[in-house]
Design a protein around this motif. Structure first.
Motif, PDB file in Angstrom:
ATOM      1  N   ILE A 176      17.690  21.051  15.521  1.00 43.71           N
ATOM      2  CA  ILE A 176      16.922  21.393  14.330  1.00 43.71           C
ATOM      3  C   ILE A 176      16.852  22.913  14.250  1.00 43.71           C
ATOM      4  N   ALA A 177      17.233  23.485  13.113  1.00 45.59           N
ATOM      5  CA  ALA A 177      17.124  24.931  12.914  1.00 45.59           C
ATOM      6  C   ALA A 177      15.848  25.223  12.141  1.00 45.59           C
ATOM      7  N   ILE A 178      14.991  26.052  12.714  1.00 44.08           N
ATOM      8  CA  ILE A 178      13.711  26.376  12.085  1.00 44.08           C
ATOM      9  C   ILE A 178      13.653  27.879  11.817  1.00 44.08           C
ATOM     10  N   SER A 179      13.596  28.233  10.534  1.00 44.70           N
ATOM     11  CA  SER A 179      13.465  29.630  10.126  1.00 44.70           C
ATOM     12  C   SER A 179      11.987  29.981   9.995  1.00 44.70           C
ATOM     13  N   ARG A 222      12.367  42.145  13.672  1.00 46.42           N
ATOM     14  CA  ARG A 222      11.086  42.864  13.767  1.00 46.42           C
ATOM     15  C   ARG A 222       9.950  42.104  13.095  1.00 46.42           C
ATOM     16  N   PHE A 223      10.262  41.201  12.176  1.00 48.38           N
ATOM     17  CA  PHE A 223       9.234  40.390  11.537  1.00 48.38           C
ATOM     18  C   PHE A 223       9.178  38.956  12.069  1.00 48.38           C
ATOM     19  N   ASP A 224      10.299  38.426  12.490  1.00 49.71           N
ATOM     20  CA  ASP A 224      10.384  36.989  12.757  1.00 49.71           C
ATOM     21  C   ASP A 224      10.124  36.602  14.211  1.00 49.71           C
ATOM     22  N   LEU A 225      10.434  37.480  15.157  1.00 47.16           N
ATOM     23  CA  LEU A 225      10.325  37.097  16.564  1.00 47.16           C
ATOM     24  C   LEU A 225       8.873  36.891  17.001  1.00 47.16           C
ATOM     25  N   LYS A 226       7.953  37.686  16.484  1.00 48.57           N
ATOM     26  CA  LYS A 226       6.544  37.540  16.880  1.00 48.57           C
ATOM     27  C   LYS A 226       5.994  36.158  16.509  1.00 48.57           C
ATOM     28  N   PRO A 227       6.096  35.705  15.244  1.00 49.00           N
ATOM     29  CA  PRO A 227       5.594  34.357  14.950  1.00 49.00           C
ATOM     30  C   PRO A 227       6.370  33.259  15.667  1.00 49.00           C
ATOM     31  N   ILE A 228       7.662  33.461  15.910  1.00 51.09           N
ATOM     32  CA  ILE A 228       8.432  32.480  16.671  1.00 51.09           C
ATOM     33  C   ILE A 228       7.829  32.306  18.059  1.00 51.09           C
ATOM     34  N   ASN A 229       7.535  33.405  18.730  1.00 53.86           N
ATOM     35  CA  ASN A 229       6.960  33.319  20.081  1.00 53.86           C
ATOM     36  C   ASN A 229       5.564  32.715  20.063  1.00 53.86           C
ATOM     37  N   GLU A 230       4.795  32.972  18.997  1.00 53.70           N
ATOM     38  CA  GLU A 230       3.474  32.355  18.881  1.00 53.70           C
ATOM     39  C   GLU A 230       3.595  30.837  18.752  1.00 53.70           C
ATOM     40  N   ILE A 231       4.560  30.394  17.990  1.00 48.54           N
ATOM     41  CA  ILE A 231       4.772  28.953  17.822  1.00 48.54           C
ATOM     42  C   ILE A 231       5.200  28.318  19.139  1.00 48.54           C
ATOM     43  N   LEU A 234       2.611  27.306  21.622  1.00 45.50           N
ATOM     44  CA  LEU A 234       1.788  26.139  21.304  1.00 45.50           C
ATOM     45  C   LEU A 234       2.474  24.816  21.657  1.00 45.50           C
ATOM     46  N   LEU A 235       3.763  24.874  21.991  1.00 50.97           N
ATOM     47  CA  LEU A 235       4.521  23.646  22.212  1.00 50.97           C
ATOM     48  C   LEU A 235       4.317  23.102  23.618  1.00 50.97           C
ATOM     49  N   LYS A 236       4.375  21.766  23.732  1.00 52.43           N
ATOM     50  CA  LYS A 236       4.233  21.083  25.017  1.00 52.43           C
ATOM     51  C   LYS A 236       5.561  20.434  25.403  1.00 52.43           C
ATOM     52  N   LYS A 237       5.849  20.437  26.699  1.00 54.73           N
ATOM     53  CA  LYS A 237       7.059  19.791  27.232  1.00 54.73           C
ATOM     54  C   LYS A 237       8.306  20.247  26.481  1.00 54.73           C
ATOM     55  N   SER A 238       8.379  21.578  26.288  1.00 53.13           N
ATOM     56  CA  SER A 238       9.491  22.131  25.508  1.00 53.13           C
ATOM     57  C   SER A 238      10.565  22.786  26.373  1.00 53.13           C
ATOM     58  N   GLU A 239      10.375  22.789  27.679  1.00 47.21           N
ATOM     59  CA  GLU A 239      11.334  23.455  28.556  1.00 47.21           C
ATOM     60  C   GLU A 239      12.725  22.831  28.407  1.00 47.21           C
ATOM     61  N   GLY A 240      13.703  23.675  28.148  1.00 45.89           N
ATOM     62  CA  GLY A 240      15.065  23.204  27.959  1.00 45.89           C
ATOM     63  C   GLY A 240      15.339  22.638  26.589  1.00 45.89           C
ATOM     64  N   LYS A 241      14.317  22.599  25.750  1.00 49.44           N
ATOM     65  CA  LYS A 241      14.458  22.013  24.409  1.00 49.44           C
ATOM     66  C   LYS A 241      14.423  23.066  23.300  1.00 49.44           C
ATOM     67  N   VAL A 242      14.081  24.313  23.646  1.00 49.60           N
ATOM     68  CA  VAL A 242      13.859  25.334  22.624  1.00 49.60           C
ATOM     69  C   VAL A 242      14.705  26.576  22.917  1.00 49.60           C
ATOM     70  N   SER A 243      15.361  27.085  21.878  1.00 51.35           N
ATOM     71  CA  SER A 243      16.098  28.340  21.977  1.00 51.35           C
ATOM     72  C   SER A 243      15.675  29.256  20.832  1.00 51.35           C
ATOM     73  N   VAL A 244      15.773  30.543  21.074  1.00 52.80           N
ATOM     74  CA  VAL A 244      15.513  31.534  20.041  1.00 52.80           C
ATOM     75  C   VAL A 244      16.834  32.204  19.692  1.00 52.80           C
ATOM     76  N   ILE A 245      17.221  32.121  18.424  1.00 49.51           N
ATOM     77  CA  ILE A 245      18.480  32.701  17.964  1.00 49.51           C
ATOM     78  C   ILE A 245      18.152  33.982  17.190  1.00 49.51           C
ATOM     79  N   GLU A 246      18.430  35.124  17.800  1.00 45.91           N
ATOM     80  CA  GLU A 246      18.150  36.394  17.156  1.00 45.91           C
ATOM     81  C   GLU A 246      19.244  36.733  16.137  1.00 45.91           C
TER      82      GLU A 246
END
Length: 334
Positions: A176-179, A222-231, A234-246
């Motif tokens: 899933i790609a989330i912008s 400069r605008f998107d990474l901060k809210p991405i990290n905040e989200i 909040l996630l549970k059991k996300s290890e290995g399930k989440v990537s950040v694409i800069e």
């Protein structure tokens, strides 16, 4: 035909704007290309680009008999005194270019937002006196410009719809790609940032719990990474399930091309999602998203505090719109 194209736009490593610049520069045939301002050559541009430094000596650096294009979706905002002053600056530059024997274009814009319609229309009327060609991407903007008597006016697809998607299509995965972006940037107050963060986290958690992997995609780091990290926090059991694409080259576009579903907040995440014919959950965090989505019949969602009713729906552009988008270069330079 003019030899030079001078461009003004948001050249700050924003993926959407970089793609817009590249589509115009790569698909026109000027001898030289200039950007007003400082900075690096935008991603995806494959021609040599020069820069015109602003300041007191700017007139001495201007080019004779050049085409001058203001390119971008949010180049004519009028909801604050600062934004209205920016329109007046564009009028000043357009007047200069007329004195230098050039033509002036507005390319790819959504008009607004604005807080006083009469005042905004007055500004558009003044701007219209020095603009030779208008290319706008939504019906609302088109109708406003008809009211002020725009001479050469075309309702066009978004510039990025001319992108050759075959360069990016790859085998779909289970992702899933989330912008995500800072929804209060540009002094936007339509969405409560905390409610937005919580709701996107709910959607991401739902897909993680169903066995999907999440790619959080950043269009402007400069605008998107901060809210991405905040989200992510909040996630549970996300290890290995989440990537950040800069925003680095083709990374974000490729993540969208591989996704099963796109959750789009950034305007051009919506456009790219539809270009790749993805199911999408589109959040309308400003008027330009709403106006464009209505033009193409896309459903949009507001932040309500709950993600339960947000269901993805198929988005795609018709063949005529895609073909029309590829004609920008010819229409601009003619």
């Amino acid at each position: 035909m003019k030899n030079d194209l001078i461009i003004y736009g948001y050249n700050c490593k924003n993926l959407g704007d970089d793609l817009m610049f590249a589509e115009i520069i790569n698909k026109t045939h000027y001898k030289r290309y200039f950007f007003i301002g400082h900075g690096e050559v935008p991603h995806f541009v494959n021609k040599k680009v020069f820069f015109i430094k602003p300041g007191r000596l700017m007139k001495l650096r201007w080019k004779f008999r050049a085409d001058f294009a203001v390119i971008g979706g949010s180049v004519l905002m009028g909801a604050s005194s600062q934004q209205r002053e920016a329109i007046m600056q564009k009028i000043k530059w357009f007047r200069w270019n007329k004195v230098f024997g050039g033509r002036n274009f507005i390319i790819g814009a959504n008009l607004g937002p604005f807080d006083n319609k009469a005042e905004y229309l007055s500004l558009l009327s003044r701007l219209n006196l020095v603009v030779d060609k208008w290319f706008v991407r939504d019906n609302t903007s088109y109708e406003m410009l008809k009211k002020v008597g725009a001479r050469y006016l075309k309702l066009m697809p978004d510039i990025v719809m001319g992108l050759n998607k075959e360069d990016y299509v790859s085998v779909r995965g289970n992702s899933i790609a989330i912008s995500v972006t800072s929804v209060d940037k540009d002094k936007n107050s339509l969405i409560n940032p905390e409610d937005y963060i919580n709701e996107i986290a709910q959607i991401a958690q739902h897909y993680i719990d169903s066995g999907r992997t999440i790619n959080f995609i950043s269009f402007e780091d400069r605008f998107d990474l901060k809210p991405i990290n905040e989200i992510i926090s909040l996630l549970k059991k996300s290890e290995g399930k989440v990537s950040v694409i800069e925003n680095n080259g083709k990374n974000v576009i490729e993540a969208i091309s591989r996704a099963d579903v796109v959750v789009a907040t950034r305007f051009h995440a919506m456009v790219l999602g539809a270009l790749f014919e993805k199911k999408q959950i589109i959040y309308s965090y400003n008027n330009k998203t709403t106006q464009f989505a209505k033009t193409y019949g896309f459903k949009t969602y507001e932040v309500t505090g709950s993600s339960l009713e947000k269901q993805p729906f198929l988005t795609k552009f018709d063949a005529h719109s895609l073909e029309f988008a590829s004609s920008y270069g010819k229409l601009v330079q003619s």
